[in-house]
Design a protein around this motif. Structure first.
Motif, PDB file in Angstrom:
ATOM      1  N   ILE A  75      11.579  95.981 -23.563  1.00 20.73           N
ATOM      2  CA  ILE A  75      11.528  95.792 -25.015  1.00 20.73           C
ATOM      3  C   ILE A  75      12.932  95.982 -25.580  1.00 20.73           C
ATOM      4  O   ILE A  75      13.605  96.968 -25.256  1.00 20.73           O
ATOM      5  CB  ILE A  75      10.520  96.773 -25.656  1.00 20.73           C
ATOM      6  N   GLN A  86      19.922  90.207 -23.747  1.00 21.96           N
ATOM      7  CA  GLN A  86      18.480  89.926 -23.778  1.00 21.96           C
ATOM      8  C   GLN A  86      17.987  88.984 -22.689  1.00 21.96           C
ATOM      9  O   GLN A  86      16.850  88.510 -22.743  1.00 21.96           O
ATOM     10  CB  GLN A  86      18.058  89.347 -25.134  1.00 21.96           C
ATOM     11  N   LYS A 140      15.650  96.995 -28.145  1.00 22.91           N
ATOM     12  CA  LYS A 140      15.659  97.993 -29.220  1.00 22.91           C
ATOM     13  C   LYS A 140      16.690  97.646 -30.281  1.00 22.91           C
ATOM     14  O   LYS A 140      17.528  96.775 -30.088  1.00 22.91           O
ATOM     15  CB  LYS A 140      15.970  99.376 -28.636  1.00 22.91           C
ATOM     16  N   GLU A 146       6.406  91.631 -19.520  1.00 18.60           N
ATOM     17  CA  GLU A 146       6.853  92.161 -20.812  1.00 18.60           C
ATOM     18  C   GLU A 146       6.995  93.678 -20.776  1.00 18.60           C
ATOM     19  O   GLU A 146       6.559  94.394 -21.668  1.00 18.60           O
ATOM     20  CB  GLU A 146       5.920  91.701 -21.929  1.00 18.60           C
ATOM     21  N   VAL A 153      14.981  90.466 -20.905  1.00 20.98           N
ATOM     22  CA  VAL A 153      13.748  90.412 -21.693  1.00 20.98           C
ATOM     23  C   VAL A 153      13.102  89.032 -21.553  1.00 20.98           C
ATOM     24  O   VAL A 153      11.885  88.901 -21.503  1.00 20.98           O
ATOM     25  CB  VAL A 153      14.054  90.728 -23.172  1.00 20.98           C
TER      26      VAL A 153
END
Lengths: 415, 133
Positions: free
Chosen positions: B82, B70, B84, B79, B73
């Motif tokens: 995303i 992550q 999942k 942004e 992210v």
């Protein structure tokens, strides 16, 4: 005084502007063809970028900061990064300093050529606009070749840069510089020797040295009046400390320090030559080494969350000095405070003495001669909707408000 | 009168154009017919402009090597990424600003830039505008 009121007309110019492509209003009081008063009213292009930045972590703000301005995106990126490095106590590597200097100067070339085109357009020489914007493509191509993007380069990171200028790129850099050196004589011929351009620019929009000093103007706008002010020399950043630079003022080239549009054009054109020299020296002196002092990005990310401090980033943008202020707080990954002061904010004050006593036809070129960037500097204005009154704060009221805000921040419990 | 202007104008006639050519020489009356002709090979289009070697084009994502940390992210400014449920990342190209922070920060180099830069499509949620949908 009463007689004057009866004979003057108020003419608003803007927000959709004959001179600029940005929304910006100037209110003029005219006595016949002559301007007797001018008032700049920004506030149509406020995007709240500082507020957006204060709700993101510093890594996310680097790409956001370069979107403050489309032309000087490296400038804002550099200031935000150096301010945060200052707050965190990180030092960029020597190689990164040189790459940063080269990129800053390439952007100055591109910005000044763009300005020359806009200035020519304001006085009705559209062929010159197309000529200058055509030759500007060459430096844009070089920037794309180095950074991978044509605008909004995303080159900076905390502790260094993200793209290297390797030795196989040098031929292309030198080729571009040669192209501008060859064309420079033609540019000077167009903007400094042409009699009709001289008639439109000489003795128009004069800013005296006294006014320039009193109103705290910055950049080429005041250097044209003979004020020796340049952050690259006064407080060197990046690799400028290693270079031998001199202030570009008209008297150095045998012209008078008049402060009119002609002097401003002269200063900007001579800065092109200076930039070319700086890039050549930097490429020759480029030290070997790492691109960034923080190669482990994940570790850097953790550091950003854990440290607190405040920092300032200063730069000589193509338009003049600009400052970013950043404050980081321990335990909060977002930026606590971010303040931007772009160069146009200072230079707006110089509009009034420049407009006084000039003709209506000279409004576009005088408005454009400070190279204004409204998107960079715009401020919000408080308007009472019912009465339509605009609130203006005095110095004392602003002080009181800032004391109140400090108390509010204290009570929020942030140390 | 042989002025500088006339000399420049005559010179411009024989120099390479500064601008890039349009895909087709004349605007076709019907875009669908033109697209069919291109597919059949009856209509030639001007190729897109040459790109520099390290262009920041469309991203490519290697789902297999992603470890789901992550970090991308966290650094994405717009942004566009995303996270999942299957511990991989969905990338919306319509939001991407091509800053490349995800490419730099990825510990397993799952992201990379390609040379593709023509990404216009009729809908912003087109399949080719979302990586790992």
């Amino acid at each position: 005084m009463k007689e004057k009121e009866e004979t003057t007309y108020e003419v608003p110019i803007g927000p959709i502007h004959p001179a600029l492509k940005e929304p910006f209003l100037i209110k003029f009081k005219l006595d016949g063809e002559e301007i007797v008063d001018a008032e700049a009213r920004p506030g149509m292009n406020h995007r709240g970028i500082e507020f957006m930045g204060m709700h993101r972590n510093p890594m996310k703000v680097i790409p956001l900061s370069e979107r403050i301005c489309g032309i000087c995106s490296i400038v804002h990126q550099h200031m935000f990064t150096t301010a945060t490095e200052h707050a965190l106590g990180i030092e960029p590597t020597n190689r990164a300093r040189y790459i940063r200097t080269i990129m800053c100067e390439l952007e100055r070339i591109h910005s000044h050529i763009l300005w020359a085109g806009v200035a020519a357009h304001e006085i009705g020489f559209d062929t010159h606009l197309h000529f200058t914007w055509k030759i500007r493509e060459k430096v844009m191509d070089l920037l794309e070749y180095i950074a991978g993007n044509r605008v909004n380069y995303s080159m900076w990171t905390f502790g260094g840069v993200r793209r290297d200028i390797t030795s196989d790129m040098y031929p292309k850099v030198f080729e571009t510089l040669k192209y501008y050196e060859d064309l420079y004589e033609k540019l000077e011929d167009i903007f400094l020797d042409d009699p009709s351009i001289k008639m439109r620019t000489q003795d128009v929009g004069v800013l005296t040295k006294e006014d320039a000093l009193a109103l705290c103007g910055v950049g080429p706008t005041v250097r044209a009046s003979g004020v020796k002010k340049d952050v690259r020399i006064d407080q060197p950043y990046a690799a400028y400390g290693d270079l031998d630079l001199d202030y570009v003022i008209p008297s150095r080239y045998g012209f008078e320090n008049k402060g009119d549009v002609f002097s401003k054009t002269l200063v900007r054109l001579k800065e092109l030559l200076q930039s070319i020299e700086i890039i050549k020296t930097c490429v020759e002196q480029m030290p070997e080494g790492e691109m960034t002092s923080e190669p482990k990005k994940a570790a850097l990310f953790n550091k950003l969350e854990k440290r607190s401090g405040e920092g300032i980033g200063r730069i000589e943008a193509p338009r003049g000095e600009a400052i970013h202020y950043v404050r980081l707080v321990e335990g909060r990954s977002d930026i606590d405070c971010w303040k931007i002061r772009a160069s146009t904010y200072n230079n707006l004050a110089t509009y009034r003495p420049m407009f006084m006593g000039e003709q209506i036809a000279d409004i576009p070129i005088i408005a454009a001669c400070i190279d204004p960037c409204i998107g960079c500097m715009d401020r919000a204005e408080i308007i009472d909707v019912d009465s339509g009154e605009v609130e203006t704060y005095t110095k004392e009221e602003l002080h009181e408000l800032s004391v109140k805000k400090t108390e509010r921040i204290k009570n929020r419990g942030i140390k | 009168m042989p002025t500088q202007t006339i000399y420049t104008l005559i010179k411009q006639l024989f120099t390479k154009k500064a601008t890039n050519p349009f895909p087709v020489k004349y605007a076709p009356e019907n875009m669908h017919d033109a697209a069919e002709l291109i597919e059949k090979g009856e209509l030639e289009i001007n190729p897109p402009v040459k790109v520099p070697p390290n262009l920041r084009g469309k991203l490519e994502y290697d789902k297999e090597s992603c470890i789901g940390c992550q970090l991308c992210v966290k650094v994405c400014p717009s942004e566009a990424l995303i996270f999942k449920e299957d511990r991989t990342v969905r990338h919306h190209i319509n939001r991407c600003t091509f800053c490349g922070q995800c490419v730099d920060i990825c510990p397993t180099n799952s992201f990379d830039f390609t040379d593709e830069f023509l990404m216009a499509g009729p809908r912003k949620l087109n399949d080719d505008l979302i990586l790992n949908p």
